[in-house]
Design an enzyme around this catalytic site. Structure first.
Site, PDB file in Angstrom:
ATOM      1  N   HIS A 195      -0.723   5.655   7.668  1.00  0.00           N
ATOM      2  CA  HIS A 195      -1.880   4.818   7.613  1.00  0.00           C
ATOM      3  C   HIS A 195      -2.143   3.231   8.925  1.00  0.00           C
ATOM      4  O   HIS A 195      -0.799   3.088   8.606  1.00  0.00           O
ATOM      5  CB  HIS A 195      -1.564   3.817   5.827  1.00  0.00           C
ATOM      6  CG  HIS A 195      -2.934   2.752   5.652  1.00  0.00           C
ATOM      7  ND1 HIS A 195      -4.008   3.218   6.465  1.00  0.00           N
ATOM      8  CD2 HIS A 195      -2.995   1.904   5.782  1.00  0.00           C
ATOM      9  CE1 HIS A 195      -4.801   1.569   6.202  1.00  0.00           C
ATOM     10  NE2 HIS A 195      -3.252   0.894   6.053  1.00  0.00           N
TER      11      HIS A 195
ATOM     12  N   HIS B 120      -4.609   1.287  11.391  1.00  0.00           N
ATOM     13  CA  HIS B 120      -6.299  -0.133  11.174  1.00  0.00           C
ATOM     14  C   HIS B 120      -5.981   0.219  13.278  1.00  0.00           C
ATOM     15  O   HIS B 120      -6.980  -1.019  13.396  1.00  0.00           O
ATOM     16  CB  HIS B 120      -5.954  -1.023  10.681  1.00  0.00           C
ATOM     17  CG  HIS B 120      -5.417  -1.500   9.837  1.00  0.00           C
ATOM     18  ND1 HIS B 120      -3.944  -2.333   9.366  1.00  0.00           N
ATOM     19  CD2 HIS B 120      -5.715  -0.890   8.422  1.00  0.00           C
ATOM     20  CE1 HIS B 120      -3.689  -2.682   8.529  1.00  0.00           C
ATOM     21  NE2 HIS B 120      -4.143  -1.684   7.683  1.00  0.00           N
TER      22      HIS B 120
ATOM     23  N   HIS C  54     -11.464  -1.132   7.287  1.00  0.00           N
ATOM     24  CA  HIS C  54     -10.654  -1.122   6.668  1.00  0.00           C
ATOM     25  C   HIS C  54      -8.843  -0.231   7.775  1.00  0.00           C
ATOM     26  O   HIS C  54      -9.018  -0.873   8.182  1.00  0.00           O
ATOM     27  CB  HIS C  54      -9.892  -0.524   5.268  1.00  0.00           C
ATOM     28  CG  HIS C  54      -8.199  -0.624   4.733  1.00  0.00           C
ATOM     29  ND1 HIS C  54      -7.554  -0.544   3.453  1.00  0.00           N
ATOM     30  CD2 HIS C  54      -6.950  -1.054   5.599  1.00  0.00           C
ATOM     31  CE1 HIS C  54      -6.199  -0.382   3.722  1.00  0.00           C
ATOM     32  NE2 HIS C  54      -6.193  -1.168   4.999  1.00  0.00           N
TER      33      HIS C  54
ATOM     34  N   GLU D  60       1.061  -1.368   0.378  1.00  0.00           N
ATOM     35  CA  GLU D  60       0.327   0.020  -0.362  1.00  0.00           C
ATOM     36  C   GLU D  60       0.668   1.197   0.403  1.00  0.00           C
ATOM     37  O   GLU D  60       0.404   2.510   0.450  1.00  0.00           O
ATOM     38  CB  GLU D  60      -1.237  -0.009   1.048  1.00  0.00           C
ATOM     39  CG  GLU D  60      -1.963  -1.038   0.726  1.00  0.00           C
ATOM     40  CD  GLU D  60      -3.021  -1.004   1.736  1.00  0.00           C
ATOM     41  OE1 GLU D  60      -4.287  -0.860   1.737  1.00  0.00           O
ATOM     42  OE2 GLU D  60      -2.534  -1.681   3.532  1.00  0.00           O
TER      43      GLU D  60
END
Length: 241
Positions: free
Chosen positions: A98, A100, A170, A79
């Site tokens: 990024h 979660h 996500h 990613e």
């Protein structure tokens, strides 16, 4: 607000520390990643090779171009295009996370918007943190991962000029004008989400107004260095044990 952006070996050391900080604060675990532009205005950024964040060292950081490509045989993150496409569109952004983080995810899969409820999170959009819906761009049979420049571009469009965008089912992406700012924002996005979830069990929360959010971001957000210094000291001590 501005915070210094380190360079060279100092940037590599700081980015490795940022990985450990975000793991320690419950934002990253075995997955997720944090990157930093190599310098203001640069067309390259540093992001680890494909590795759990808590294991990242300065030597694991790879130089990435804004097309997501690297000049290194070691495997990159799938990613990496999240980071590349945000940097491509946002010259003001010098660092990206990024994650979660668990308290944030419910707001990306429900009708309840993530909104600032505490003064530490004034950087959040006052009315509704935007939610990226991957199925609008790639259909309903994806693994929800951002694995191409096209998907990275569509996510960056959802983020637009903001600080945080949620990713349905996500996680989220956070942008900042420095490494310490983006770490601060990623941590307090999770904190705000956790407090908002708690408040919703009691009734209807009193959210920050747009004016309160802006004022809080300017005053409290300017203190990100205070948080960064203590967090970095904690992970340094953890590593020395």
């Amino acid at each position: 607000m501005t915070h210094p952006h380190p360079a060279g070996a100092d940037l590599r050391d700081a980015l490795a520390a940022a990985n450990r900080i975000l793991v320690r604060e419950g934002v990253l675990d075995a997955f997720g990643h944090v990157s930093a532009r190599t310098a203001p205005g640069a067309g390259t950024f540093l992001l680890s090779r494909n590795l759990a964040p808590g294991s990242v060292t300065p030597s694991d950081l790879l130089v990435h171009h804004l097309d997501g490509q690297i000049d290194d045989p070691r495997p990159p993150y799938l990613e990496r295009f999240i980071h590349a496409e945000i940097y491509r569109r946002r010259p003001d952004v010098l660092a990206v996370v990024h994650s979660h983080s668990p308290s944030v995810i419910p707001f990306g899969v429900s009708d309840t918007p993530l909104r600032p409820v505490v003064h530490m999170a004034g950087f959040l959009t006052a009315e509704r943190t935007p939610v990226y819906e991957i199925s609008d761009h790639a259909g309903d049979a994806t693994d929800l991962l951002i694995t191409s420049p096209e998907l990275g571009a569509s996510l960056a469009t959802t983020l637009a000029g903001g600080s945080v965008a949620l990713m349905r089912g996500h996680g989220s992406v956070t942008a900042g004008a420095s490494l310490m700012e983006v770490v601060y924002r990623a941590v307090y996005t999770e904190v705000n989400a956790r407090i908002q979830l708690q408040a919703l069990t009691l009734g209807t929360p009193r959210y920050l107004s747009a004016g309160e959010a802006k004022a809080a971001d300017q005053s409290v957000g300017a203190q990100a260095r205070r948080a960064w210094d203590v967090w970095r000291n904690q992970v340094t001590q953890d590593g020395a044990r």
